[in-house]
Design an enzyme around this catalytic site. Structure first.
Site, PDB file in Angstrom:
ATOM      1  N   THR A 102       0.619  -1.305  -0.026  1.00 29.14           N
ATOM      2  CA  THR A 102       0.134  -0.057   0.147  1.00 29.14           C
ATOM      3  C   THR A 102       0.782   1.155  -0.068  1.00 29.14           C
ATOM      4  OG1 THR A 102      -0.094   0.422   2.310  1.00 29.14           O
ATOM      5  CG2 THR A 102      -1.507  -1.205   1.483  1.00 29.14           C
ATOM      6  N   ASP A 103       0.112   2.395  -0.473  1.00 29.80           N
ATOM      7  CA  ASP A 103       0.979   3.565  -0.133  1.00 29.80           C
ATOM      8  C   ASP A 103       0.957   3.851   1.325  1.00 29.80           C
ATOM      9  OD1 ASP A 103       2.054   6.225  -0.981  1.00 29.80           O
ATOM     10  OD2 ASP A 103       0.787   6.403  -2.646  1.00 29.80           O
ATOM     11  N   TRP A 104       1.673   4.983   1.488  1.00 34.51           N
ATOM     12  CA  TRP A 104       2.120   5.151   3.162  1.00 34.51           C
ATOM     13  C   TRP A 104       0.743   5.567   3.851  1.00 34.51           C
ATOM     14  CZ3 TRP A 104       5.359   2.374   1.296  1.00 34.51           C
ATOM     15  CH2 TRP A 104       6.673   2.330   1.842  1.00 34.51           C
TER      16      TRP A 104
END
Length: 608
Positions: free
Chosen positions: A325-327
């Site tokens: 996932t993105d942060w």
């Protein structure tokens, strides 16, 4: 202290778990798949959970491990490595090659003290260009410096993209960085979007070709001990943000497809899958009124969407690699007095545990920017997530480590790192790419190339760069030519953490600046160079400039080399330049080249 090599009937191995026996996962003669299966069966629940998180830890001044919470990192290094069993880390600021290489070796020695000696995978956002934004990319520092992704695309040269990727790979590997959180292959179809600099434009077919060359340069034909594993982003394409606002922030969470071009944005990702990208990263964006294959897509961030990650990416497109996932989809990010809410778009009402469960159910393997392993362990122990589901993700994550050869030797030669990183020939190639990517848009009366020994008035150009070939003067009235560098315009914002580093909002230059430039042009020919990290409305400048030039992250020296013709500029626009903000507002966010009567179309560029 590093684990010494042991011997088993003439075969040397690293006794990673310290049991005095050559276990299958330590045996280099077995395949990565066989070694993965053996190690997977040995791991505790806590170790499996640790593998499924990737967060930031920071580098000590001399390459030492930072044992306090940093400005970005949340916990001391030892706590996350030995206490939480994390072994994927995103590195931020790097001052020197020696510092980075030393830090890698210290970190790998710490990882050897964990129960199974699982080596660390160090990742990075792009760090070979000019943008310095902790949420996006880092300026080159000790590494060779190249134009941003838009500049690589402006070269319109697959060999150049492949050369860049190969050079970056060599420099990364030299300091122990074995995972790239790029390429960013979103299509920049919304002119206002603040994440365009690292993209490669909005022509899906050409971006697909660039993607193949980029992955070849970093990964090779397949992952090996000399590869850097790429995380291609942001699936299924992060470009069509409503009003161009970025989905890092609550006001930019909506992703829209008014032109029905969802499949167009998928094209580069199909190519990345075909080329074996090691990982994929979904974007933060929350699709609005999106239907795919006759099915209405849930209005949640893409990382939370089972329809997108499992249904589309895994089942329809056949991707079985890592999905990270993105942060910070789970927890808010507090840095000093500033906060950035968790990018839990569409699921803001869920608890952090519920968000974790939804991300896992979506089909993601790893949580970016998080270290809340206890929440994941609790989900398994409470029966809300099965350990078998964790095994699916851990298997993918371990397989990449084995293919990269990290289990066999994760250490680097510090002296060699100093020789390789920023090597003279690498810097020369980067400099040439900066100059060659420069794009000439207007050149009246053959103003370019500039002659030597002329009198030059300049703004936003280092004086010593001018004095090397011309006579600097203090006023336009004294000059034979004026050279002015400008950044593409944006609206400054600084309420949320990271916001100040993002260039968003209007593409119009302030009217006062335009007027002042026109007054300069009354006294001498005016050359304006605009650094495009996204398009700019250049229309007001065209009537009075003698030359108008775009760059995409280039040093003063490289720009001047192009303006003088010492290195011939050959750039072509990878994005169109709209005629007005009215045209931008009337365009459809997902449609490439959709502004009416653009001032300069995509792929435009003059030679001199």
């Amino acid at each position: 202290m590093r684990i010494p090599l042991s011997d088993d009937n003439g075969h040397q191995y690293r006794d990673l778990n310290g049991n005095g026996v050559l276990d299958p996962y330590e045996d280099t003669r077995l395949s990565p798949e066989e070694r993965t299966e053996d190690l997977l069966g040995r791991l505790s629940l806590a170790e499996k959970a640790g593998l499924m998180f990737q967060t930031v830890i920071e580098v000590g001044p001399d390459g030492d491990l930072v044992e306090t919470a940093g400005r970005i990192s949340k916990s001391p290094t030892s706590e996350v490595v030995t206490g939480k069993h994390l072994n994927h880390f995103n590195v931020h600021q790097i001052a020197t090659a020696r510092q980075a290489a030393t830090w890698n070796n210290n970190l790998q020695e710490l990882a050897e003290t964990t129960p199974h000696g699982i080596p660390v995978t160090i990742s990075t956002d792009p760090r070979h260009a000019f943008v310095d934004n902790a949420g996006v990319a880092f300026s080159a520092g000790p590494f060779s410096q190249w134009p941003e992704g838009l500049g690589l695309a402006a070269l319109d040269d697959l060999d150049a993209v492949r050369r860049f990727a190969d050079v970056a790979r060599q420099e990364y590997v030299a300091v122990g960085i074995r995972a790239a959180l790029h390429p960013q292959i979103d299509l920049a179809t919304e002119p206002r979007w603040g994440r365009q600099a690292q993209t490669m434009g909005h022509d899906a077919d050409r971006v697909s070709e660039f993607t193949a060359a980029y992955l070849e340069g970093f990964q090779g034909a397949s992952l090996s001990s000399t590869s850097v594993a790429c995380t291609t982003k942001h699936f299924p394409g992060g470009g069509p943000q409503k009003d161009g606002e970025d989905a890092h922030f609550p006001y930019g969470r909506e992703q829209v497809y008014p032109g029905g071009m969802f499949d167009y944005h998928l094209k580069p990702f199909r190519e990345a899958i075909a080329r074996g990208t090691a990982a994929m990263m979904p974007y933060y964006g929350m699709p609005i009124d999106l239907t795919v294959g006759g099915e209405k897509i849930e209005e949640v961030g893409f990382g939370f969407s089972r329809q997108i990650v499992t249904g589309l990416l895994r089942e329809e497109l056949g991707y079985d690699g890592v999905v990270v996932t993105d942060w910070e989809l789970v927890n808010d990010n507090h840095v000093g007095e500033q906060v950035l809410p968790a990018r839990a778009w569409g699921v803001e009402s869920l608890t952090p545990s519920q968000r974790l469960a939804k991300i896992i159910d979506a089909g993601c393997d790893q949580f970016g920017g998080e270290e809340c392993t206890d929440l994941l362990v609790d989900l398994v122990e409470n029966g809300e997530v099965s350990e078998a589901r964790l095994d699916e993700s851990v298997r993918r994550l371990l397989l990449v480590k084995f293919r990269l050869g990290l289990f066999d030797d994760p250490f680097v030669d510090v002296d060699a790192a100093e020789r390789i990183v920023g090597r003279a020939d690498f810097r020369r190639q980067g400099f040439e790419a900066q100059a060659e990517s420069t794009t000439v848009l207007v050149n009246r009366e053959a103003t370019l190339p500039l002659a030597s020994s002329i009198r030059v008035y300049s703004e936003n150009v280092r004086p010593e760069q001018v004095s090397e070939w011309a006579q600097p003067v203090a006023t336009p009235e004294q000059a034979d030519v004026a050279v002015v560098r400008l950044l593409a315009p944006f609206e400054p914002r600084d309420d949320l953490f990271l916001e100040a580093w993002f260039h968003q909002g209007s593409l119009d230059f302030p009217p006062g600046l335009v007027h002042r430039l026109s007054r300069i042009a009354e006294h001498c020919p005016l050359v304006v160079v605009v650094t495009l990290d996204r398009p700019a409305i250049l229309t007001p400048l065209v009537p009075f400039v003698s030359a108008l030039v775009a760059d995409y992250g280039s040093s003063d020296a490289a720009v001047l080399a192009a303006l003088r013709g010492r290195i011939a500029p050959r750039g072509r626009l990878p994005i169109e330049i709209p005629r007005s903000m009215d045209a931008v507002r009337a365009s459809r966010a997902d449609v490439p080249g959709d502004t009416e009567n653009p001032l300069f179309p995509v792929h435009f560029g003059l030679t001199i």
